[in-house]
Write a protein that holds these residues in place. Structure first.
Motif, PDB file in Angstrom:
ATOM      1  N   LEU A   1       0.836  -1.198   0.000  1.00  0.00           N
ATOM      2  CA  LEU A   1       0.000   0.000   0.000  1.00  0.00           C
ATOM      3  C   LEU A   1       0.872   1.248   0.000  1.00  0.00           C
ATOM      4  CD1 LEU A   1      -2.962   1.052   0.300  1.00  0.00           C
ATOM      5  CD2 LEU A   1      -2.598   1.015   2.763  1.00  0.00           C
ATOM      6  N   SER A   2       0.876   1.952  -1.114  1.00  0.00           N
ATOM      7  CA  SER A   2       1.567   3.245  -1.163  1.00  0.00           C
ATOM      8  C   SER A   2       0.523   4.272  -0.744  1.00  0.00           C
ATOM      9  CB  SER A   2       2.034   3.508  -2.593  1.00  0.00           C
ATOM     10  OG  SER A   2       0.905   3.712  -3.422  1.00  0.00           O
ATOM     11  N   GLY A   3       0.800   5.533  -0.957  1.00  0.00           N
ATOM     12  CA  GLY A   3      -0.246   6.511  -0.643  1.00  0.00           C
ATOM     13  C   GLY A   3      -1.061   6.869  -1.876  1.00  0.00           C
ATOM     14  N   GLY A   4      -0.819   6.150  -2.973  1.00  0.00           N
ATOM     15  CA  GLY A   4      -1.414   6.543  -4.260  1.00  0.00           C
ATOM     16  C   GLY A   4      -2.853   6.105  -4.443  1.00  0.00           C
ATOM     17  N   ILE A   5      -3.337   6.297  -5.646  1.00  0.00           N
ATOM     18  CA  ILE A   5      -4.735   5.993  -5.950  1.00  0.00           C
ATOM     19  C   ILE A   5      -4.936   4.495  -6.191  1.00  0.00           C
ATOM     20  CG2 ILE A   5      -6.577   6.363  -7.668  1.00  0.00           C
ATOM     21  CD1 ILE A   5      -5.239   9.118  -8.207  1.00  0.00           C
TER      22      ILE A   5
ATOM     23  N   GLU B   1       4.554  13.588   0.006  1.00  0.00           N
ATOM     24  CA  GLU B   1       5.548  12.847  -0.761  1.00  0.00           C
ATOM     25  C   GLU B   1       5.576  11.370  -0.333  1.00  0.00           C
ATOM     26  OE1 GLU B   1       6.806  13.936   2.954  1.00  0.00           O
ATOM     27  OE2 GLU B   1       5.992  15.286   1.455  1.00  0.00           O
ATOM     28  N   ASP B   2       5.920  10.541  -1.303  1.00  0.00           N
ATOM     29  CA  ASP B   2       5.994   9.108  -1.104  1.00  0.00           C
ATOM     30  C   ASP B   2       7.477   8.775  -1.177  1.00  0.00           C
ATOM     31  OD1 ASP B   2       5.045   6.399  -1.222  1.00  0.00           O
ATOM     32  OD2 ASP B   2       5.576   6.408  -3.345  1.00  0.00           O
ATOM     33  N   CYS B   3       7.897   7.663  -0.592  1.00  0.00           N
ATOM     34  CA  CYS B   3       9.333   7.360  -0.630  1.00  0.00           C
ATOM     35  C   CYS B   3       9.825   7.267  -2.069  1.00  0.00           C
ATOM     36  CB  CYS B   3       9.642   6.080   0.130  1.00  0.00           C
ATOM     37  SG  CYS B   3       8.897   4.615  -0.575  1.00  0.00           S
TER      38      CYS B   3
HETATM   39 MG    MG Z   1       2.417   5.598  -6.336  1.00  0.00          MG
END
Ligand code: MG
Ligand code: ATP
Length: 385
Positions: A181-185, A339-341
């Motif tokens: 799970l990233s923070g994206g859609i 921001e994501d890693c």
């Molecule tokens: Mg992403």
């Protein structure tokens, strides 16, 4: 008190899976409603939920999120007696607005001991309504309302509407998986689809705290809170990849950064699966979306692990994925600009057609075991309910 009749899919339910499916669905129903004053009863081929009228609305919202349900109906109950059923039917129709002036009756008799067949019931109840309300007319095609009647083993149920359930299979009937799970859609939508097919899901998020902010961690917790509405418990694991990113930057070519980082994520995910007895990985990858999602990239990335990787979104367009994200209410959280890693240290032009041999050679500059061990020491787990 209100009663809701709950229906579930029966097609794939022959044989010995059926009992297990029903038991899990029963547990999921009880879990989803545990904090409301509701009781769940299992009948043959159905469930019913009893609750105070005041929580009926809340319960219908929650039932709409329980995978395995095909539909449900708030019902009026009465005893198994034809006069009582006629009276109940007339009472229900009395409260309808005048515009509801054409109807049909659709009866169904699961309990064959009841002395009237379904066609007989249709006829008797239809005649009774016509007699009671002269303004009404029967219309078989496209009536303004349909009064459905179900003859159960202990009671008769009458209702006017069927609310669609989400379909799918009960969470927990098809195994256990780890959602990346990233923070994206995309990844929350992928997790939702995995749950829809009966997988019980845990999530892992890789972060680069303190280079990524607290906000991006909270964002992932928020996403899990949305997802958990479709299951009753979601363990969220957070692992720092800061040290790994530093090592990659120091020892490996920039343009391979994303691929190498993804491969490290898969290795960490594999370790976590070993600890948590999870059987597969789920990612939000969709073919062709970004540089790391060409066929060549996906191939090279996935060769870092021997685990089964499920990619529920592989054939979805961005618009379709966004549609799911909106439906499950993760979209607004996902587009928050934290921001994501992976957005840190992203090279100007990442390779789109990586070669496995080249990637493996640059990994020889790294002490993989040490980096993975150290990263696993940062593991923090919280259970989202
Ligand atoms: Mg992403
Ligand atoms: P998403 O919208 O889910 O972020 P994406 O379109 O940005 O996906 P990528 O950045 O290529 O695609 O990531 C592909 C998949 O890798 C993600 O869907 C997710 O499953 C996994 N992933 C990426 N970054 C992370 C992270 N920081 N933590 C956990 N999983 C990640």
């Amino acid at each position: 008190m209100a009663t809701i009749l709950v229906r579930y899919g029966e097609i794939a339910l022959k044989g010995k899976n059926r009992g297990q499916f029903e038991q899990q669905l029963h547990r999921n129903l009880k879990g989803a409603l545990h904090d409301l004053e509701a009781s769940v009863t299992r009948h043959r081929g159905r469930f019913s939920v009893n609750c105070p009228d005041a929580v009926l609305h809340q319960i219908t919202i929650r039932l709409g999120r329980i995978f395995g349900l095909t539909s449900f109906s708030p019902v009026y109950e009465t005893v198994l007696d034809i006069e009582a059923i006629k009276e109940k039917a007339a009472g229900i129709v009395r409260d309808l607005p005048d515009s509801k002036n054409t109807f049909k009756v659709k009866a169904r008799r699961s309990n064959k001991d009841f002395p009237y067949s379904s066609p007989e019931l249709n006829r008797i109840l239809g005649a009774h309504l016509l007699h009671s309300y002269p303004g009404l007319a029967v219309k078989i095609d496209d009536p303004s309302f349909t009064l459905e009647v179900e003859i159960g083993y202990h009671k008769a149920y009458l209702y006017l509407e069927r609310i669609s359930g989400p379909g799918g299979l009960p969470v927990g009937t098809c195994g256990r998986a780890l959602l990346l799970l990233s923070g994206g859609i995309d990844s929350p939508a992928a997790g939702w689809l995995a749950m829809k097919r009966g997988l019980s899901v845990e999530a892992v998020h890789f972060h680069s705290f303190p280079f990524t902010s607290r906000h991006s961690l909270e964002k992932v917790v928020d996403l899990c809170r949305k997802l958990v509405l479709y299951g009753y418990k979601l363990p969220l694991h957070q692992v720092s990849v800061t040290k790994i990113q530093e090592a990659l930057r120091k020892n490996c070519p920039d343009e391979l950064g994303v691929i190498l980082l993804r491969r490290m994520m898969l290795r960490l995910a594999e370790r976590l699966c070993g600890q948590r007895k999870l059987q597969a990985l789920v990612t939000g990858e969709s073919l062709g979306q970004v540089a790391s999602q060409t066929l060549e990239s996906i191939d090279v990335i996935s060769k870092a692990t021997r685990m089964l990787i499920l990619r529920p979104l592989i054939g979805f367009d961005k618009l379709e994925i966004t549609g799911i994200a909106e439906k499950i209410d993760t979209y607004q959280t996902s587009i928050l600009p934290f921001e994501d890693c992976c957005t840190l240290f992203v090279p100007g032009s990442p390779v789109t057609k990586p070669k496995l041999a080249v990637v493996e050679r640059s990994e020889q500059n790294l002490d993989l075991e040490f980096l993975l061990d150290e990263a696993m020491k940062t593991l923090e787990t919280q259970i989202i309910r």
